[in-house]
Motif scaffolding. Structure first.
Motif, PDB file in Angstrom:
ATOM      1  N   LYS A  52      21.796  31.187  30.637  1.00  0.00           N
ATOM      2  CA  LYS A  52      23.099  30.721  31.101  1.00  0.00           C
ATOM      3  C   LYS A  52      24.212  31.522  30.440  1.00  0.00           C
ATOM      4  N   ILE A  53      24.015  31.916  29.181  1.00  0.00           N
ATOM      5  CA  ILE A  53      24.986  32.754  28.474  1.00  0.00           C
ATOM      6  C   ILE A  53      25.202  34.067  29.229  1.00  0.00           C
ATOM      7  N   ASP A  54      24.132  34.653  29.734  1.00  0.00           N
ATOM      8  CA  ASP A  54      24.239  35.915  30.471  1.00  0.00           C
ATOM      9  C   ASP A  54      25.048  35.729  31.755  1.00  0.00           C
ATOM     10  N   LEU A  55      24.818  34.622  32.429  1.00  0.00           N
ATOM     11  CA  LEU A  55      25.587  34.336  33.649  1.00  0.00           C
ATOM     12  C   LEU A  55      27.068  34.167  33.311  1.00  0.00           C
ATOM     13  N   LEU A  56      27.366  33.437  32.257  1.00  0.00           N
ATOM     14  CA  LEU A  56      28.755  33.213  31.875  1.00  0.00           C
ATOM     15  C   LEU A  56      29.430  34.519  31.435  1.00  0.00           C
ATOM     16  N   ARG A  57      28.692  35.386  30.765  1.00  0.00           N
ATOM     17  CA  ARG A  57      29.248  36.692  30.403  1.00  0.00           C
ATOM     18  C   ARG A  57      29.597  37.502  31.652  1.00  0.00           C
ATOM     19  N   ALA A  58      28.732  37.408  32.643  1.00  0.00           N
ATOM     20  CA  ALA A  58      28.990  38.118  33.900  1.00  0.00           C
ATOM     21  C   ALA A  58      30.246  37.572  34.579  1.00  0.00           C
ATOM     22  N   VAL A  59      30.357  36.256  34.621  1.00  0.00           N
ATOM     23  CA  VAL A  59      31.523  35.622  35.235  1.00  0.00           C
ATOM     24  C   VAL A  59      32.788  35.987  34.456  1.00  0.00           C
ATOM     25  N   ARG A  60      32.655  36.145  33.145  1.00  0.00           N
ATOM     26  CA  ARG A  60      33.810  36.548  32.338  1.00  0.00           C
ATOM     27  C   ARG A  60      34.301  37.943  32.740  1.00  0.00           C
ATOM     28  N   VAL A  61      33.381  38.842  33.072  1.00  0.00           N
ATOM     29  CA  VAL A  61      33.766  40.178  33.541  1.00  0.00           C
ATOM     30  C   VAL A  61      34.598  40.063  34.814  1.00  0.00           C
ATOM     31  N   TYR A  62      34.153  39.212  35.731  1.00  0.00           N
ATOM     32  CA  TYR A  62      34.919  38.987  36.962  1.00  0.00           C
ATOM     33  C   TYR A  62      36.284  38.394  36.639  1.00  0.00           C
ATOM     34  N   ASP A  63      36.299  37.420  35.742  1.00  0.00           N
ATOM     35  CA  ASP A  63      37.554  36.771  35.359  1.00  0.00           C
ATOM     36  C   ASP A  63      38.535  37.786  34.764  1.00  0.00           C
ATOM     37  N   GLN A  64      38.034  38.679  33.904  1.00  0.00           N
ATOM     38  CA  GLN A  64      38.899  39.694  33.295  1.00  0.00           C
ATOM     39  C   GLN A  64      39.503  40.606  34.349  1.00  0.00           C
ATOM     40  N   ARG A  65      38.711  40.930  35.352  1.00  0.00           N
ATOM     41  CA  ARG A  65      39.212  41.787  36.418  1.00  0.00           C
ATOM     42  C   ARG A  65      40.311  41.077  37.212  1.00  0.00           C
ATOM     43  N   MET A  66      40.099  39.793  37.489  1.00  0.00           N
ATOM     44  CA  MET A  66      41.098  39.045  38.241  1.00  0.00           C
ATOM     45  C   MET A  66      42.388  38.879  37.447  1.00  0.00           C
ATOM     46  N   ARG A  67      42.277  38.673  36.145  1.00  0.00           N
ATOM     47  CA  ARG A  67      43.470  38.565  35.305  1.00  0.00           C
ATOM     48  C   ARG A  67      44.249  39.889  35.295  1.00  0.00           C
ATOM     49  N   LEU A  68      43.500  41.001  35.285  1.00  0.00           N
ATOM     50  CA  LEU A  68      44.150  42.303  35.316  1.00  0.00           C
ATOM     51  C   LEU A  68      44.903  42.501  36.623  1.00  0.00           C
ATOM     52  N   LYS A  69      44.290  42.063  37.729  1.00  0.00           N
ATOM     53  CA  LYS A  69      44.954  42.160  39.033  1.00  0.00           C
ATOM     54  C   LYS A  69      46.228  41.329  39.049  1.00  0.00           C
ATOM     55  N   GLU A  70      46.147  40.132  38.482  1.00  0.00           N
ATOM     56  CA  GLU A  70      47.337  39.269  38.429  1.00  0.00           C
ATOM     57  C   GLU A  70      48.446  39.917  37.609  1.00  0.00           C
ATOM     58  N   SER A  71      48.026  40.507  36.473  1.00  0.00           N
ATOM     59  CA  SER A  71      48.997  41.152  35.601  1.00  0.00           C
ATOM     60  C   SER A  71      49.645  42.349  36.293  1.00  0.00           C
ATOM     61  N   SER A  72      48.838  43.123  37.003  1.00  0.00           N
ATOM     62  CA  SER A  72      49.343  44.287  37.732  1.00  0.00           C
ATOM     63  C   SER A  72      50.309  43.855  38.828  1.00  0.00           C
ATOM     64  N   GLY A  73      49.979  42.745  39.480  1.00  0.00           N
ATOM     65  CA  GLY A  73      50.853  42.225  40.518  1.00  0.00           C
ATOM     66  C   GLY A  73      52.188  41.768  39.974  1.00  0.00           C
ATOM     67  N   GLN A  74      52.155  41.189  38.801  1.00  0.00           N
ATOM     68  CA  GLN A  74      53.386  40.729  38.179  1.00  0.00           C
ATOM     69  C   GLN A  74      54.281  41.906  37.795  1.00  0.00           C
ATOM     70  N   ARG A  75      53.604  42.995  37.302  1.00  0.00           N
ATOM     71  CA  ARG A  75      54.383  44.173  36.927  1.00  0.00           C
ATOM     72  C   ARG A  75      54.973  44.858  38.148  1.00  0.00           C
ATOM     73  N   GLY A  76      54.229  44.747  39.294  1.00  0.00           N
ATOM     74  CA  GLY A  76      54.706  45.417  40.497  1.00  0.00           C
ATOM     75  C   GLY A  76      55.847  44.668  41.123  1.00  0.00           C
TER      76      GLY A  76
END
Length: 259
Positions: A235-259
């Motif tokens: 389950k830890i491995d699955l959550l780590r994978a989901v965290r990678v997705y979450d980090q990407r989505m946060r980056l997109k949100e941040s980029s959108g805010q800067r734009g």
């Protein structure tokens, strides 16, 4: 003993870190045979342990609220394996699809099960069981499990091209109207499968292996490669994978805010 105490705490920590949950996760379940080999056991043992891991992962994904899971269970290239292993795999697949008919979790959670792949390559007895599982769950729409059997991304696109050309030849389809939606509607897959948000591959092999090129690569899904063989996936491995997705989505949100 210490690990059994620490892991639940770490799981909660990882879950706390995650804000965005992927709608659709696709999993390349790699390493069953290598896991068995390292244990000095027959490959069939590894496949069966891998099937047990699959059930756990489906439960964890359901807990997280992941609505679509696609499992790369058997590729078109896997037909090159020896006849004994193929017979064992097909028997295991049949057993698992048969179990769906009476699995309380499936019916309680309204999980729709469907196969994607080239049905013409599979034995009749397995196809009959798959058909029965699909019919038993066809009215469910809360969660979706897509089992990729006899699946290959290039093979899928070739079949789509043939289907489109056939419709053009019969006058059903105007070539000028062909667009990405047309191709997607002709892919050799089940219904209601959205673009892939996250691909997970186990077994320490960093490639996506011809898996869902249209729905994953074409939509720039996040990818998480990890070392554990599929039977050892936690389950830890699955959550780590989901965290990678979450980090990407946060980056997109941040980029959108800067734009």
């Amino acid at each position: 003993m210490l690990r059994s105490r620490i892991e639940p705490l770490y799981e909660r920590y990882l879950r706390w870190q995650v804000k965005h949950i992927p709608r659709h996760i696709a999993v390349i379940q790699d390493g069953n045979r290598r896991y068995a080999r390292e244990q000095g056991l027959d490959s069939s043992f590894g496949h069966r342990l891998g099937a047990d891991t699959t059930e756990h992962v489906l439960d964890w994904a359901c807990e997280l609220g992941v609505r679509h899971i696609t499992l790369y269970t058997f590729s078109t290239e896997n037909f090159r394996r020896d006849k004994r292993e193929l017979a064992e795999l097909f028997a295991l697949f049949r057993e698992k699809f048969l179990a769906i008919l009476t699995d309380k979790r499936v019916h309680k959670n309204h999980i729709r099960v469907q196969m994607i792949g080239d049905r013409s390559l599979l034995p009749d007895d397995l196809l009959e069981t798959i058909d029965a599982a699909e019919k038993a769950t066809q009215h469910y729409s809360e969660y979706f499990i897509n089992v990729a059997l006899a699946y290959g991304g290039r093979n899928e696109i070739v079949h789509a091209a043939r289907s489109i050309l056939d419709e053009v030849k019969r006058g059903i389809l105007d070539p000028a109207t062909i667009n990405p939606d047309t191709v997607e509607s002709h892919l050799n897959r089940g219904e209601s499968i959205p673009p892939v948000d996250l691909i997970i591959r186990t077994g320490n092999d960093c490639r996506t292996s011809n898996f869902l090129p249209w729905l994953a690569n074409g939509h720039e899904s996040a990818v998480y490669f990890c070392a554990p063989y599929w039977p050892a996936f936690r389950k830890i491995d699955l959550l780590r994978a989901v965290r990678v997705y979450d980090q990407r989505m946060r980056l997109k949100e941040s980029s959108g805010q800067r734009g």
